[in-house]
Design a protein around this motif. Structure first.
Motif, short mmCIF file in Angstrom:
data_model
loop_
_atom_site.label_atom_id
_atom_site.label_comp_id
_atom_site.label_asym_id
_atom_site.label_seq_id
_atom_site.Cartn_x
_atom_site.Cartn_y
_atom_site.Cartn_z
N ALA A 127 1.20 22.69 -4.21
CA ALA A 127 -0.02 23.45 -3.95
C ALA A 127 0.25 24.54 -2.92
CB ALA A 127 -1.12 22.52 -3.45
N PRO A 128 -0.57 25.60 -2.91
CA PRO A 128 -0.33 26.72 -1.98
C PRO A 128 -0.22 26.29 -0.51
CG PRO A 128 -1.93 27.37 -3.63
CD PRO A 128 -1.68 25.91 -3.85
N ALA A 129 -1.13 25.42 -0.06
CA ALA A 129 -1.08 24.99 1.35
C ALA A 129 0.18 24.17 1.61
CB ALA A 129 -2.33 24.18 1.69
N TRP A 130 0.59 23.36 0.64
CA TRP A 130 1.82 22.55 0.77
C TRP A 130 3.02 23.46 0.96
CZ3 TRP A 130 6.30 22.38 -2.17
CH2 TRP A 130 7.14 21.29 -1.98
N ASN A 183 -4.05 23.95 10.84
CA ASN A 183 -5.44 24.19 10.42
C ASN A 183 -5.60 25.53 9.72
OD1 ASN A 183 -6.25 21.74 11.50
ND2 ASN A 183 -6.98 22.61 13.42
N SER A 184 -4.89 26.54 10.20
CA SER A 184 -4.99 27.87 9.59
C SER A 184 -4.37 27.89 8.19
CB SER A 184 -4.29 28.91 10.46
OG SER A 184 -2.88 28.77 10.42
N LEU A 185 -3.45 26.96 7.92
CA LEU A 185 -2.82 26.88 6.60
C LEU A 185 -3.65 26.09 5.60
CD1 LEU A 185 0.90 26.16 7.67
CD2 LEU A 185 -0.16 28.37 7.14
N THR A 186 -4.39 25.10 6.09
CA THR A 186 -5.12 24.21 5.18
C THR A 186 -6.61 24.52 5.06
OG1 THR A 186 -5.45 22.60 6.98
CG2 THR A 186 -3.49 22.31 5.57
N HIS A 187 -7.25 24.92 6.13
CA HIS A 187 -8.70 25.09 6.12
C HIS A 187 -9.21 26.10 5.09
CE1 HIS A 187 -9.50 23.16 10.34
NE2 HIS A 187 -8.98 22.34 9.45
N PRO A 188 -8.56 27.26 4.91
CA PRO A 188 -9.07 28.19 3.89
C PRO A 188 -9.08 27.58 2.49
CG PRO A 188 -7.57 29.32 5.37
CD PRO A 188 -7.47 27.87 5.70
#
Length: 225
Positions: A43-46, A84-89
């Motif tokens: 996934a993108p955040a991963w 948090n900045s990588l996952t929250h969006p």
């Protein structure tokens, strides 16, 4: 449709209250579950997490090593902010899409189960009501140490990484006291559920319009991001 933010402190019992509300028929959108979705391998955040933290935070099967990642972010506030900045969006994107689907189906309200509702503050302005699950600091510490098999120092570090529960309680619309028995907590949740069902907030034009604007922006963000 109006939105209700559910939060608390780590190990205060928020998950218990969330489960009880779900059993009463509430539509609960759980940010923790969404967080697991957005960090699935590939996934993108991963990919962003792997790029920043390296393979040391991955298990052999490619999944996140949550224990290792937790050690890093709770020891370093800057690394926690980066995570948090990588996952929250990505989490907010899925959350807004699910709110939109509930809205067009005609539901009166949805519960957003968000551990860091007050800490991040980004979604807080859209909440009509907020619920904070509270307990004493000693109970919180004891539960956290037992649940996560942490030392007292490690547990205190994780508690201090969040806004103090007492501060959240002051800002809450409703407070569920989870310091007593499960029966006591269940009664409070049932009473609160009745209040939410009787609320006329969803008939207020201001809130309806704000919901439409929010979900529309969410859909656009989801489609074009």
């Amino acid at each position: 449709m109006f939105l209700v933010g559910l939060t608390g402190g780590i190990a205060s019992g928020k998950s218990t209250v969330s489960k009880l509300l779900s059993e009463l028929g509430c539509n609960v959108i759980d940010a923790d579950k969404l967080a697991r979705e957005v960090v699935a391998p590939g996934a993108p955040a991963w990919k962003k997490i792997r790029q920043h933290f390296g393979d040391k935070v991955l298990l052999e099967n490619g999944e996140l090593n949550r224990e290792k990642l937790g050690e890093i972010i709770f020891a370093d506030p800057q690394e926690r902010r980066i995570l948090n900045s990588l996952t929250h969006p990505e989490i907010h994107k899925i959350m807004l899409w699910r709110i939109f689907k509930l809205f067009i189906r005609g539901h009166c309200f949805a519960i957003l189960d968000i551990p860091l509702l007050y800490e991040t503050g980004k979604i807080l302005p859209y909440m009509t009501y907020t619920i904070v699950v509270n307990c004493s600091k000693d109970q919180q510490l004891e539960r956290l140490m037992e649940r996560n098999k942490l030392t007292e120092e490690e547990a205190r570090g994780r508690m201090e990484a969040q806004m103090p529960l007492a501060q959240k309680v002051k800002a809450a619309t409703y407070v569920i006291d989870n310091s007593g028995s499960l029966i006591s907590t269940e009664k409070q949740v049932r009473d609160l559920h009745g209040k939410l069902q009787r609320s006329k907030a969803h008939w207020r034009l201001r809130l309806v319009l704000s919901s439409v604007v929010m979900v529309t922006l969410g859909v656009l963000f989801y489609v074009f991001s």
